[in-house]
Design a protein around this motif. Structure first.
Motif, PDB file in Angstrom:
ATOM      1  N   THR A 293       2.256  26.516 -25.875  1.00 29.30           N
ATOM      2  CA  THR A 293       3.320  25.568 -25.602  1.00 29.30           C
ATOM      3  C   THR A 293       3.148  24.322 -26.447  1.00 29.30           C
ATOM      4  OG1 THR A 293       4.252  24.147 -23.855  1.00 29.30           O
ATOM      5  CG2 THR A 293       1.942  24.739 -23.651  1.00 29.30           C
ATOM      6  N   ASP A 294       4.255  23.623 -26.692  1.00 33.54           N
ATOM      7  CA  ASP A 294       4.183  22.360 -27.415  1.00 33.54           C
ATOM      8  C   ASP A 294       3.939  21.182 -26.483  1.00 33.54           C
ATOM      9  OD1 ASP A 294       6.665  22.480 -26.189  1.00 33.54           O
ATOM     10  OD2 ASP A 294       7.780  21.648 -27.890  1.00 33.54           O
ATOM     11  N   VAL A 295       3.859  21.437 -25.173  1.00 34.39           N
ATOM     12  CA  VAL A 295       3.642  20.375 -24.190  1.00 34.39           C
ATOM     13  C   VAL A 295       2.146  20.218 -23.916  1.00 34.39           C
ATOM     14  CG1 VAL A 295       4.065  19.616 -21.817  1.00 34.39           C
ATOM     15  CG2 VAL A 295       5.896  20.729 -23.126  1.00 34.39           C
ATOM     16  N   LEU A 296       1.637  19.019 -24.142  1.00 29.64           N
ATOM     17  CA  LEU A 296       0.235  18.732 -23.844  1.00 29.64           C
ATOM     18  C   LEU A 296       0.061  18.366 -22.380  1.00 29.64           C
ATOM     19  CD1 LEU A 296      -2.660  18.360 -24.883  1.00 29.64           C
ATOM     20  CD2 LEU A 296      -2.054  15.996 -25.463  1.00 29.64           C
ATOM     21  N   SER A 297       0.980  17.555 -21.859  1.00 28.21           N
ATOM     22  CA  SER A 297       0.947  17.225 -20.432  1.00 28.21           C
ATOM     23  C   SER A 297       2.366  17.008 -19.934  1.00 28.21           C
ATOM     24  CB  SER A 297       0.089  15.984 -20.160  1.00 28.21           C
ATOM     25  OG  SER A 297       0.726  14.814 -20.630  1.00 28.21           O
ATOM     26  N   ALA A 298       2.578  17.299 -18.668  1.00 32.22           N
ATOM     27  CA  ALA A 298       3.895  17.145 -18.053  1.00 32.22           C
ATOM     28  C   ALA A 298       3.728  16.497 -16.687  1.00 32.22           C
ATOM     29  CB  ALA A 298       4.583  18.503 -17.914  1.00 32.22           C
ATOM     30  N   THR A 299       4.515  15.468 -16.431  1.00 34.99           N
ATOM     31  CA  THR A 299       4.500  14.780 -15.137  1.00 34.99           C
ATOM     32  C   THR A 299       5.883  14.900 -14.513  1.00 34.99           C
ATOM     33  OG1 THR A 299       2.841  13.183 -15.882  1.00 34.99           O
ATOM     34  CG2 THR A 299       4.161  12.583 -13.959  1.00 34.99           C
ATOM     35  N   VAL A 300       5.915  15.243 -13.232  1.00 35.11           N
ATOM     36  CA  VAL A 300       7.182  15.420 -12.530  1.00 35.11           C
ATOM     37  C   VAL A 300       7.172  14.619 -11.234  1.00 35.11           C
ATOM     38  CG1 VAL A 300       8.704  17.066 -11.348  1.00 35.11           C
ATOM     39  CG2 VAL A 300       7.626  17.694 -13.519  1.00 35.11           C
ATOM     40  N   ILE A 301       8.298  13.973 -10.959  1.00 35.21           N
ATOM     41  CA  ILE A 301       8.551  13.305  -9.683  1.00 35.21           C
ATOM     42  C   ILE A 301       9.554  14.171  -8.937  1.00 35.21           C
ATOM     43  CG2 ILE A 301       9.405  11.214  -8.563  1.00 35.21           C
ATOM     44  CD1 ILE A 301       8.845   9.770 -11.279  1.00 35.21           C
ATOM     45  N   ALA A 302       9.239  14.549  -7.710  1.00 32.32           N
ATOM     46  CA  ALA A 302      10.099  15.452  -6.938  1.00 32.32           C
ATOM     47  C   ALA A 302      10.086  15.036  -5.464  1.00 32.32           C
ATOM     48  CB  ALA A 302       9.624  16.890  -7.101  1.00 32.32           C
ATOM     49  N   PRO A 303      10.934  15.636  -4.649  1.00 36.68           N
ATOM     50  CA  PRO A 303      10.952  15.279  -3.226  1.00 36.68           C
ATOM     51  C   PRO A 303       9.628  15.526  -2.513  1.00 36.68           C
ATOM     52  CG  PRO A 303      13.004  16.353  -3.810  1.00 36.68           C
ATOM     53  CD  PRO A 303      12.102  16.465  -5.014  1.00 36.68           C
ATOM     54  N   SER A 304       8.851  16.526  -2.939  1.00 40.49           N
ATOM     55  CA  SER A 304       7.544  16.792  -2.348  1.00 40.49           C
ATOM     56  C   SER A 304       6.525  17.012  -3.456  1.00 40.49           C
ATOM     57  CB  SER A 304       7.587  18.026  -1.436  1.00 40.49           C
ATOM     58  OG  SER A 304       7.640  19.213  -2.203  1.00 40.49           O
ATOM     59  N   THR A 305       5.248  16.872  -3.112  1.00 40.36           N
ATOM     60  CA  THR A 305       4.194  17.078  -4.103  1.00 40.36           C
ATOM     61  C   THR A 305       4.101  18.545  -4.501  1.00 40.36           C
ATOM     62  OG1 THR A 305       3.031  15.344  -2.903  1.00 40.36           O
ATOM     63  CG2 THR A 305       1.833  16.422  -4.667  1.00 40.36           C
ATOM     64  N   GLN A 306       4.323  19.449  -3.543  1.00 39.65           N
ATOM     65  CA  GLN A 306       4.333  20.869  -3.876  1.00 39.65           C
ATOM     66  C   GLN A 306       5.389  21.174  -4.934  1.00 39.65           C
ATOM     67  OE1 GLN A 306       4.447  22.964   0.098  1.00 39.65           O
ATOM     68  NE2 GLN A 306       3.214  24.419  -1.061  1.00 39.65           N
ATOM     69  N   GLN A 307       6.572  20.619  -4.758  1.00 35.19           N
ATOM     70  CA  GLN A 307       7.636  20.847  -5.726  1.00 35.19           C
ATOM     71  C   GLN A 307       7.282  20.247  -7.087  1.00 35.19           C
ATOM     72  OE1 GLN A 307      10.582  19.055  -3.046  1.00 35.19           O
ATOM     73  NE2 GLN A 307      11.845  20.882  -3.286  1.00 35.19           N
ATOM     74  N   ALA A 308       6.678  19.067  -7.062  1.00 38.12           N
ATOM     75  CA  ALA A 308       6.288  18.425  -8.321  1.00 38.12           C
ATOM     76  C   ALA A 308       5.209  19.227  -9.037  1.00 38.12           C
ATOM     77  CB  ALA A 308       5.800  17.003  -8.041  1.00 38.12           C
ATOM     78  N   GLU A 309       4.256  19.756  -8.286  1.00 39.29           N
ATOM     79  CA  GLU A 309       3.192  20.561  -8.884  1.00 39.29           C
ATOM     80  C   GLU A 309       3.762  21.815  -9.536  1.00 39.29           C
ATOM     81  OE1 GLU A 309      -1.264  22.053  -7.618  1.00 39.29           O
ATOM     82  OE2 GLU A 309       0.304  22.131  -6.089  1.00 39.29           O
ATOM     83  N   LEU A 310       4.648  22.500  -8.836  1.00 39.85           N
ATOM     84  CA  LEU A 310       5.295  23.679  -9.394  1.00 39.85           C
ATOM     85  C   LEU A 310       6.051  23.330 -10.674  1.00 39.85           C
ATOM     86  CD1 LEU A 310       6.667  26.568  -9.301  1.00 39.85           C
ATOM     87  CD2 LEU A 310       8.444  25.475  -7.922  1.00 39.85           C
ATOM     88  N   ALA A 311       6.862  22.269 -10.607  1.00 40.16           N
ATOM     89  CA  ALA A 311       7.711  21.916 -11.737  1.00 40.16           C
ATOM     90  C   ALA A 311       6.910  21.498 -12.959  1.00 40.16           C
ATOM     91  CB  ALA A 311       8.681  20.808 -11.330  1.00 40.16           C
ATOM     92  N   SER A 312       5.821  20.771 -12.763  1.00 41.28           N
ATOM     93  CA  SER A 312       5.021  20.340 -13.912  1.00 41.28           C
ATOM     94  C   SER A 312       4.422  21.533 -14.641  1.00 41.28           C
ATOM     95  CB  SER A 312       3.932  19.363 -13.477  1.00 41.28           C
ATOM     96  OG  SER A 312       2.983  19.976 -12.614  1.00 41.28           O
ATOM     97  N   LYS A 313       4.033  22.564 -13.897  1.00 47.01           N
ATOM     98  CA  LYS A 313       3.489  23.765 -14.532  1.00 47.01           C
ATOM     99  C   LYS A 313       4.593  24.579 -15.207  1.00 47.01           C
ATOM    100  CE  LYS A 313      -0.726  24.102 -11.823  1.00 47.01           C
ATOM    101  NZ  LYS A 313      -0.690  22.681 -11.457  1.00 47.01           N
ATOM    102  N   MET A 314       5.759  24.633 -14.585  1.00 47.40           N
ATOM    103  CA  MET A 314       6.894  25.304 -15.212  1.00 47.40           C
ATOM    104  C   MET A 314       7.218  24.647 -16.556  1.00 47.40           C
ATOM    105  SD  MET A 314       8.509  27.882 -13.511  1.00 47.40           S
ATOM    106  CE  MET A 314      10.271  27.732 -13.755  1.00 47.40           C
ATOM    107  N   LEU A 315       7.225  23.317 -16.562  1.00 43.98           N
ATOM    108  CA  LEU A 315       7.518  22.569 -17.781  1.00 43.98           C
ATOM    109  C   LEU A 315       6.534  22.918 -18.885  1.00 43.98           C
ATOM    110  CD1 LEU A 315       8.470  18.837 -17.016  1.00 43.98           C
ATOM    111  CD2 LEU A 315       9.408  20.295 -18.815  1.00 43.98           C
TER     112      LEU A 315
END
Length: 317
Positions: free
Chosen positions: A248-270
């Motif tokens: 991937t071209d992404v070194l790190s990804a940070t996500v703000i979401a309604p819950s931490t579980q959702q943010a954790e999932l989304a950051s890995k998807m990214l």
């Protein structure tokens, strides 16, 4: 402010209550014991953990505790809803990639070559069964689970939920589980919490400062949990489409979401999808803010994330 700092799940943990009252210190002191119990439930590195027992029970129904059943069932349902791009069925791929012991024992040490290949995510997910009435789980032969991509955010959310029930109404709480952050709501004076977003190129400085109320925040990156196997750089985020560390071209990804579980999932998807497809996916979600740092140092953030950035931050998206 009242707080407690401790180490669990191979991460630095911190819990903060926005109150000056010492009467809640006893409650704070209980939190490390919650994490010890969760590690004994979810850790794949403990041979006697409940997850290890589940993985050893392939081919037969396993009676699970409420916590394990909830996390496994939730992770399987989440994986199925996202085409298996984030899935708990990556344990064997992680082992093949060299992540076969807790990370402080791996470090940057070169690992010997192993056979590395794809995994049939769809087949693995389709064959797992979770019986809600009996609270049992069935893993078929050849399927073992790793919950590392799901459980830290779950724990952060669980801490804040428990504190919210135990504390007087509207006592603000923040749980930082190694960078996966759960926030119960605005601070006592009504202002937002200031959260620093780490710079993967300079660990001594923050990339940005975001002002947040009730939400979850998570960062995934390939800048820390990495090693070399047979001369090939590897990291801990597996792309289930290949069975190898995500390219991937992404070194790190940070996500703000309604819950931490959702943010954790989304950051890995990214991270797995890459910047272009990943940001497109994030923007299709409701109320998700995202910031990615690319290998070449570029920073990309969506409008939802930009709205949270403290205006004095000098970051150039």
């Amino acid at each position: 402010m009242r707080h407690i700092d401790f180490r669990a799940m191979n991460c630095e943990m911190s819990v903060v209550l926005d109150t000056d009252s010492s009467e809640f210190d006893t409650l704070l002191q209980q939190i490390p014991t919650w994490f010890e119990a969760w590690e004994q439930t979810f850790s794949r590195f403990r041979p006697d953990s409940e997850l290890s027992q589940l993985n050893a029970s392939v081919g037969q129904w396993f009676k699970a505790s409420e916590d394990l059943w909830n996390v496994v069932n939730g992770s399987v349902q989440t994986a199925r809803a996202h085409d298996g791009l984030i899935t708990p069925t990556v344990l064997d791929a992680l082992m093949n990639a060299g992540y076969d012991q807790s990370f402080e024992q791996i470090g940057q040490v070169a690992k010997p070559a192993r056979a590395m290949g794809g995994i049939s995510t769809s087949d693995a997910l389709a064959s797992i069964e979770c019986d809600a009435n009996a609270q049992t789980i069935f893993l078929p032969q050849g399927v073992r689970l790793d919950l590392g991509g799901f459980v830290k955010g779950w724990c952060a959310d669980a801490v804040v939920q428990r504190l919210t029930v135990s504390l007087p109404q509207n006592t603000p709480a923040l749980m930082d589980a190694g960078g996966d952050i759960a926030i119960s709501g605005a601070m006592a004076d009504g202002s937002d919490w200031a959260i620093g977003i780490a710079d993967p190129f300079d660990v001594e400085h923050d990339l940005a400062l975001v002002m947040l109320g009730r939400c979850g925040v998570a960062t995934s990156g390939r800048d820390y949990r990495k090693w070399t196997q047979d001369g090939i750089p590897c990291h801990h985020i597996i792309d289930p489409r290949t069975g190898n560390s995500a390219q991937t071209d992404v070194l790190s990804a940070t996500v703000i979401a309604p819950s931490t579980q959702q943010a954790e999932l989304a950051s890995k998807m990214l991270l797995i999808l890459g910047a272009q497809a990943g940001m497109k996916w994030v923007n299709a979600q409701k109320d998700y803010g995202a910031c990615v740092v690319l290998d070449d140092g570029q920073i990309r953030m969506n409008a939802q994330f930009e709205q949270c950035v403290w205006k004095n931050t000098s970051v150039q998206p």
